[in-house]
Enzyme design. Structure first.
Site, PDB file in Angstrom:
ATOM      1  N   HIS A 118       0.840  -1.222   0.000  1.00 47.65           N
ATOM      2  CA  HIS A 118       0.000   0.000   0.000  1.00 47.65           C
ATOM      3  C   HIS A 118       0.861   1.254   0.000  1.00 47.65           C
ATOM      4  O   HIS A 118       0.427   2.313   0.463  1.00 47.65           O
ATOM      5  CB  HIS A 118      -0.958   0.050   1.203  1.00 47.65           C
ATOM      6  CG  HIS A 118      -1.687  -1.221   1.473  1.00 47.65           C
ATOM      7  ND1 HIS A 118      -2.942  -1.480   0.979  1.00 47.65           N
ATOM      8  CD2 HIS A 118      -1.318  -2.326   2.157  1.00 47.65           C
ATOM      9  CE1 HIS A 118      -3.334  -2.692   1.362  1.00 47.65           C
ATOM     10  NE2 HIS A 118      -2.355  -3.237   2.073  1.00 47.65           N
ATOM     11  N   SER A 133      14.851  22.038 -15.976  1.00 47.94           N
ATOM     12  CA  SER A 133      13.677  22.870 -16.191  1.00 47.94           C
ATOM     13  C   SER A 133      14.139  24.198 -16.779  1.00 47.94           C
ATOM     14  O   SER A 133      15.189  24.704 -16.414  1.00 47.94           O
ATOM     15  CB  SER A 133      12.973  23.100 -14.853  1.00 47.94           C
ATOM     16  OG  SER A 133      12.157  24.256 -14.934  1.00 47.94           O
ATOM     17  N   LYS A 155      15.889  22.062 -10.730  1.00 48.29           N
ATOM     18  CA  LYS A 155      15.196  20.833 -11.122  1.00 48.29           C
ATOM     19  C   LYS A 155      16.069  19.880 -11.931  1.00 48.29           C
ATOM     20  O   LYS A 155      16.849  20.279 -12.774  1.00 48.29           O
ATOM     21  CB  LYS A 155      13.955  21.163 -11.973  1.00 48.29           C
ATOM     22  CG  LYS A 155      12.834  21.830 -11.237  1.00 48.29           C
ATOM     23  CD  LYS A 155      12.226  20.988 -10.135  1.00 48.29           C
ATOM     24  CE  LYS A 155      11.382  19.846 -10.663  1.00 48.29           C
ATOM     25  NZ  LYS A 155      10.200  20.303 -11.392  1.00 48.29           N
ATOM     26  N   GLU A 159       9.617   8.865 -16.899  1.00 44.50           N
ATOM     27  CA  GLU A 159       8.220   9.275 -17.110  1.00 44.50           C
ATOM     28  C   GLU A 159       7.731   8.882 -18.498  1.00 44.50           C
ATOM     29  O   GLU A 159       6.574   8.490 -18.683  1.00 44.50           O
ATOM     30  CB  GLU A 159       8.084  10.786 -16.917  1.00 44.50           C
ATOM     31  CG  GLU A 159       8.278  11.201 -15.465  1.00 44.50           C
ATOM     32  CD  GLU A 159       8.382  12.713 -15.333  1.00 44.50           C
ATOM     33  OE1 GLU A 159       7.354  13.352 -15.122  1.00 44.50           O
ATOM     34  OE2 GLU A 159       9.498  13.244 -15.460  1.00 44.50           O
TER      35      GLU A 159
END
Ligand code: ARG
Length: 456
Positions: free
Chosen positions: A153, A274, A280, A287
Site C-alpha cells: 500500500h 527545467s 530541477k 516518465e
C-alpha cells in the site's frame, strides 16, 4: 493492376484511403525475401523457366540495393509495398516480372512478410531484454545486502534489500521473455502459397518456401492463414505486459528520485532540467517509459478492435494491422534501452534507504514473530501485543528498538531483553531466509542462478 475490370480510375480520396505504402514500405526486406523464395520454388517446380526466375531474382536484388541506397519512389496508385516492388521489377526487367505473381496473392504475401517482420522484432526485443536483465542482475549484486523499506500500500511494511527489489524485475522480465519466445514459436508457420484464400491449382511446393524463409512448417488452412493476425496480437499483448513491467519500475524510480524519498539519483544523461526552475532535475526518461507503456497498450487495443467481427478471409481493415505493431515495437525497444541505461547508471543512496527502513516500525512483524517463537504466544495475540507496542512507540516518537525493556514489559511481561536482537532491521532481513525471501544469502543465490541463465 486491375485496369482490365475498371472503366474509371480511383478518386483522390480513394487513392489516399487505400494507400499503405507510407507505412508498409518498412516490409521491403521481408517482401523481397519472400518473393525470392517464391520464384525459386516456381522454377524448381517447372512453373516458370529457370531463365525467367533468374531475371526476376536479379531484378529483386537490384531493388534491394535501391532500398539500401535510399528507397524506391512512392506512388499511392501502387497502394502498397508489394505492388511497388512488382512495378519497379517490371521497369527493370520488363514483362517477365509479371510471372512472379503466379500462384500467390497479396493476401498470402502480406501475411508472410508481416510474420517475418514480427519474428525479427521479437528477436530484437529479446536481445534488449537480455541486456536489461544483465543490468538488473549486476546492480542487484552491488546491493544484495543494502536495506531499504519494503512497501505494501506504499506504506512501510518490512525491511527488504535493494538487491531483492531489483531481482523482482528480473523475474518479471524472465516471464516476458518466455512469453515472447512462445509468441515466436506460434508464429513460425509460413502462409505463402495459401494464395488469395483457397490455395492454388499450380503444383507449388509449400514446404520449400517455408524452409527457405526459415519457418518451421507451412500453415495448414489457407482461409486461416490469410486472415489470421494472431501473431501480431500476440506480439502486442506480450509487448503490453512487458511495457506494464517497465512502467512499474519507471514509476518506482520517479518516486525514489523525488526529494521526500531521495533513494536514487538518476543519471544526468537520462534526465532533463527545467527552463524556469534551476534546481530541477527531472526523471523524464522514466516518465516517458511510463507514458509509452500506455501507448503500447493502445496499439494492442487498436488491433484487437480492428480484428473483432471480421468475417473470413481477408478484409481491407486488416491493412491497419501494421501501424500499431510498428509503433509498439519501436516504443518498446526504446523503453527497454532507456530502462537499461537508467538501471545501469542510477546511483542509489543506500544510507538514505537504510534510514527510511528504520522509520515506520518496519520490524513490528519481527516482534510478533519473536513472541510466537520465544514466548509460545499464538500469532493473533502476538499481533495484538505488537500493535500496542507500536502505539506506545508512536506516542513517544521513537522506534520500537528505542523502547526501554520495562516499557516493553509493561505491554507484555513475557518480553525479555533477547527481543532487541529481533528488532534491528539487519536481523529482520537476515531472518527472512525462506526460499525466495529477502535475506542477503537468498538474494545472492538467486543472483547466481540468474547469472547462469544469462551466461554472465
Ligand atoms: N496492402 C494490403 C494490406 O496491407 C495488401 C493486401 C491486399 N489484398 C487485397 N486483397 N486487397 O493488407
Amino acid at each position: 493492376m486491375w485496369g482490365g475490370r475498371f472503366a474509371d480510375g480511383p478518386s483522390a480520396i480513394m487513392r489516399e484511403i487505400n494507400a499503405s505504402i507510407p507505412f508498409d514500405k518498412a516490409l521491403w526486406r521481408q517482401d523481397i525475401a519472400a518473393s525470392k523464395a517464391h520464384v525459386a520454388m516456381l522454377a524448381a517446380q517447372g512453373i516458370v523457366t529457370a531463365a525467367d526466375a533468374e531475371a526476376i531474382e536479379r531484378g529483386l536484388d537490384e531493388i534491394a540495393r535501391e532500398y539500401e541506397a535510399g528507397g524506391v519512389p512512392e506512388d499511392w496508385d501502387l497502394e502498397d509495398i508489394h505492388m511497388t516492388i512488382e512495378a519497379r521489377l517490371a521497369e527493370l526487367i520488363g514483362p517477365v516480372a509479371g510471372r512472379l505473381h503466379t500462384a500467390r496473392s497479396r493476401n498470402d504475401q502480406v501475411a508472410t512478410d508481416f510474420r517475418l517482420w514480427v519474428r525479427d522484432a521479437i528477436d530484437r526485443v529479446d536481445t534488449g531484454l537480455a541486456a536489461f536483465q544483465r543490468a538488473l542482475v549486476s546492480r542487484a549484486g552491488d546491493h544484495a545486502d543494502a536495506i531499504m523499506p519494503g512497501f505494501t500500500h506504499l506504506q512501510t511494511a518490512q525491511p527488504v534489500t535493494l538487491g531483492h527489489h531489483l531481482m523482482a524485475y528480473y523475474e518479471m522480465t524472465a516471464r516476458d521473455r518466455t512469453r515472447f519466445a512462445d509468441a515466436r514459436r506460434r508464429l513460425d508457420q509460413c502462409p505463402l502459397g495459401s494464395a488469395a484464400l483457397a490455395g492454388t491449382g499450380f503444383p507449388i511446393d509449400r514446404e520449400a518456401t517455408s524452409r527457405a524463409l526459415g519457418f518451421e512448417a507451412p500453415t495448414r488452412n489457407s482461409l486461416d492463414a490469410v486472415s489470421d493476425r494472431d501473431f501480431a496480437l500476440d506480439f502486442l499483448m506480450v509487448a503490453t505486459a512487458c511495457g506494464v513491467h517497465l512502467s512499474r519500475l519507471a514509476e518506482e524510480l520517479i518516486l525514489w528520485a523525488s526529494q521526500p524519498f531521495g533513494f536514487v539519483r538518476m543519471p544526468d544523461a537520462l534526465s532533463t532540467g527545467s527552463s524556469i526552475m534551476p534546481q530541477k532535475k527531472n526523471p523524464d526518461a522514466a516518465e516517458l517509459v511510463r507514458g509509452h507503456a500506455g501507448r503500447i497498450a493502445g496499439c494492442m487495443t487498436a488491433l484487437t478492435i480492428t480484428m473483432k467481427g471480421l468475417p473470413l478471409a481477408y478484409s481491407k481493415d486488416m491493412q491497419d494491422d501494421k501501424p500499431p505493431v510498428f509503433e509498439a515495437a519501436g516504443l518498446l525497444e526504446l523503453c527497454i534501452a532507456a530502462m537499461t541505461g537508467m538501471i545501469a547508471e542510477a546511483s542509489f543512496d543506500t544510507a538514505r534507504m537504510r534510514e527510511a527502513a528504520q522509520r515506520g516500525y518496519a520490524t513490528a512483524t519481527d516482534l510478533a514473530d519473536w513472541l510466537v517463537r520465544e514466548a509460545d504466544i499464538p500469532f493473533r495475540e502476538a499481533h495484538h501485543i505488537t500493535g500496542a507496542a507500536v502505539r506506545l512507540a508512536e506516542s513517544k516518537g521513537v522506534a520500537l528498538s528505542d523502547l526501554a525493556l520495562d516499557e516493553l514489559q509493561a505491554v507484555d511481561a513475557r518480553i525479555d531483553d533477547r527481543v532487541y536482537d529481533a528488532l534491528s532491521i539487519d536481523a529482520s532481513v537476515a531472518a527472512r531466509a525462506s526460499y525466495g525471501g529477502t535475506a542477503p544469502e537468498q538474494v545472492r543465490a538467486r543472483i547466481e542462478e540468474a547469472r547462469d541463465e544469462l551466461g554472465m
